[in-house]
Design an enzyme around this catalytic site. Sequence first.
Site, short mmCIF file in Angstrom:
data_model
loop_
_atom_site.label_atom_id
_atom_site.label_comp_id
_atom_site.label_asym_id
_atom_site.label_seq_id
_atom_site.Cartn_x
_atom_site.Cartn_y
_atom_site.Cartn_z
N TYR A 51 0.85 -1.20 0.00
CA TYR A 51 0.00 0.00 0.00
C TYR A 51 0.87 1.24 0.00
O TYR A 51 1.81 1.32 0.79
CB TYR A 51 -0.93 0.02 1.22
CG TYR A 51 -2.36 -0.15 0.79
CD1 TYR A 51 -2.97 0.85 0.02
CD2 TYR A 51 -3.09 -1.29 1.08
CE1 TYR A 51 -4.27 0.70 -0.43
CE2 TYR A 51 -4.39 -1.45 0.64
CZ TYR A 51 -4.98 -0.45 -0.12
OH TYR A 51 -6.25 -0.61 -0.57
N GLU A 53 -0.53 4.79 -0.64
CA GLU A 53 -1.33 5.98 -0.94
C GLU A 53 -0.49 7.23 -0.72
O GLU A 53 0.30 7.30 0.22
CB GLU A 53 -2.57 6.02 -0.04
CG GLU A 53 -3.64 5.04 -0.49
CD GLU A 53 -4.83 4.97 0.46
OE1 GLU A 53 -4.79 5.62 1.52
OE2 GLU A 53 -5.78 4.25 0.13
N ASP A 200 -5.74 13.58 -25.21
CA ASP A 200 -5.74 12.19 -24.78
C ASP A 200 -5.01 11.40 -25.86
O ASP A 200 -5.59 11.04 -26.88
CB ASP A 200 -7.19 11.73 -24.62
CG ASP A 200 -7.31 10.25 -24.26
OD1 ASP A 200 -6.26 9.57 -24.22
OD2 ASP A 200 -8.44 9.79 -24.05
N THR A 226 -2.79 6.12 -22.14
CA THR A 226 -2.63 4.78 -21.62
C THR A 226 -1.14 4.47 -21.78
O THR A 226 -0.43 5.15 -22.51
CB THR A 226 -3.42 3.74 -22.43
OG1 THR A 226 -2.94 3.76 -23.77
CG2 THR A 226 -4.91 4.04 -22.42
N LYS A 229 -0.69 0.85 -25.27
CA LYS A 229 -0.97 0.78 -26.70
C LYS A 229 0.35 0.95 -27.46
O LYS A 229 1.21 0.10 -27.30
CB LYS A 229 -2.07 1.78 -27.05
CG LYS A 229 -3.39 1.44 -26.30
CD LYS A 229 -4.53 2.38 -26.59
CE LYS A 229 -5.74 2.03 -25.72
NZ LYS A 229 -6.85 3.00 -25.87
N ARG A 235 -0.76 -2.50 -18.80
CA ARG A 235 -2.11 -1.95 -18.95
C ARG A 235 -2.34 -0.91 -17.85
O ARG A 235 -2.51 -1.27 -16.67
CB ARG A 235 -3.12 -3.09 -18.82
CG ARG A 235 -4.58 -2.72 -19.00
CD ARG A 235 -5.39 -3.95 -19.31
NE ARG A 235 -4.91 -4.47 -20.59
CZ ARG A 235 -5.32 -3.99 -21.77
NH1 ARG A 235 -6.22 -3.05 -21.86
NH2 ARG A 235 -4.81 -4.49 -22.88
C1 PLP Z 1 -7.90 3.25 -25.07
C2 PLP Z 1 -8.32 4.66 -24.84
C3 PLP Z 1 -8.66 5.11 -23.55
C4 PLP Z 1 -8.95 4.20 -22.39
O1 PLP Z 1 -8.00 3.44 -21.89
P1 PLP Z 1 -8.35 2.28 -20.85
O2 PLP Z 1 -7.00 1.97 -20.29
O3 PLP Z 1 -8.98 1.19 -21.63
O4 PLP Z 1 -9.25 2.86 -19.82
C5 PLP Z 1 -8.92 6.46 -23.38
N1 PLP Z 1 -8.86 7.31 -24.41
C6 PLP Z 1 -8.57 6.91 -25.66
C7 PLP Z 1 -8.53 7.91 -26.75
C8 PLP Z 1 -8.32 5.56 -25.92
O5 PLP Z 1 -8.07 5.18 -27.17
#
Ligand code: PLP
Length: 435
Positions: A51, A53, A200, A226, A229, A235
């Site tokens: 933990y 936090e 994002d 993220t 990807k 993840r």
């Molecule tokens: C994949 C994605 C997310 C979300 O990611 P998670 O880890 O699945 O919550 C957010 N924004 C965009 C543009 C994405 O392609």
Amino acid sequence: MLDLQRTDPDVHAILRREVERQNDGLELIASENFVSRAVMQAMGTPLTNKYAEGLPGKRYYGGCQFVDEVEDLARERAKALFRCEWVNVQPHSGASANAAVYLAFMQPGDTFLGLDLAHGGHLTHGSPVNFSGILYRAEHYGVEKDGPLAGRIDMDRVRDKARAVRPKMISIGASAYTRDFDYAAFRSIADEVGAHLWMDMAHTAGLIAAGELNDPLPYCHVVTTTTHKTLRGPRAGMILLGTDYENPFGKTAPKSGRLKMMSELLDGAVFPGMQGGPLMHVIASKAVAFGEALQPAFHDYSRRVIDNAQVMAKAFLERGYDLVSGGTDNHLLLIDLRGKGLTGKDAESALGRAEITVNKNMVPFDTQSPFVTSGIRVGTPAMTTRGFGPDEFERVVALVDRVLSRPADDGIAESVRDEVRTLCDEFPLYDFVVA
Ligand SMILES: *Cc1c(COP(=O)(O)O)cnc(C)c1O
């Protein structure tokens, strides 16, 4: 690992089948990748027990001296990777990182402007079934239907929309957009209407880190991503502060004061705002992945991801497929199957029978429901990690085309599946079940 095989053969058997699936199939889902064994090893450690936090040096628990070190390392590497001054590596996922941004900059009921989900946007950019569309007032811009900008965002329209709805925040970023973004134009619109600008970059973070796509950091107030990807880590998610965080907090405060203000807002939004204890084993794994991404080989990889996407685009066009926007600048293609008389759902399942994994996807101005769709999304990050180059991607397109030309023909599916296995065997992936 033997231990798990002995103590829980049921789970072990499932894991083995999934690893075999990954080894034996063509993974073309644009949001997926294959992590290194080192990235996986860091996740499978006793750090999961801890933990922690709070932030390094300011925890609510004892015994954090070593997890502090690993979180600091992850933060320093992330800052070096994206050439910025502040990051928070604690978000559990991309969606959690995005939730923290809303919590930091918006009040419930406030208006924001983002890319329409049906035009390539993400659920967390204002879909009515997501918290972002439930708690906040979502307005959307989209891509053009026809003309020279078909399939692309027209910045004049974004400006008109922003002037009309006066959003408190503007989001950029997408899950199925094949072109790069004009961050300078977005910033000038955000400045004009007094909005926060948020990128994002979940899909394209690795390509941005490698300098292969435009860099949002100099233009956006905040950037989320993220880490699993194109960045090819575990993840999870992350938040970064853009390098020009002047607006809309006033130009008079000293730069260091603005950095403190923005970073405290965002840190507080992650914890205690959104999350409890951070996943320290995943943060350790992020440190490993960022270390890998800082190596020259990752630049080379990112270049190949884009080159391979170009190869696929050309090969699909030559075979008479329609691509949204006519091609791609990044790692993915959006194929509009209406001209082939196929739905995304049928294409996904036909390809699945041949062990080619894609996802059905709405195309802009789609007339089918999200469960059926008129398109599929394909991407190159995973198979490029596996070692595929232009020759292999041309073969992949030929295989996809063979299946889609006769989607109901089981004989074709079977023979394509054999070829897929042969191709995959030439590029070994994982030789173990659980690291
Ligand atoms: C994949 C994605 C997310 C979300 O990611 P998670 O880890 O699945 O919550 C957010 N924004 C965009 C543009 C994405 O392609």
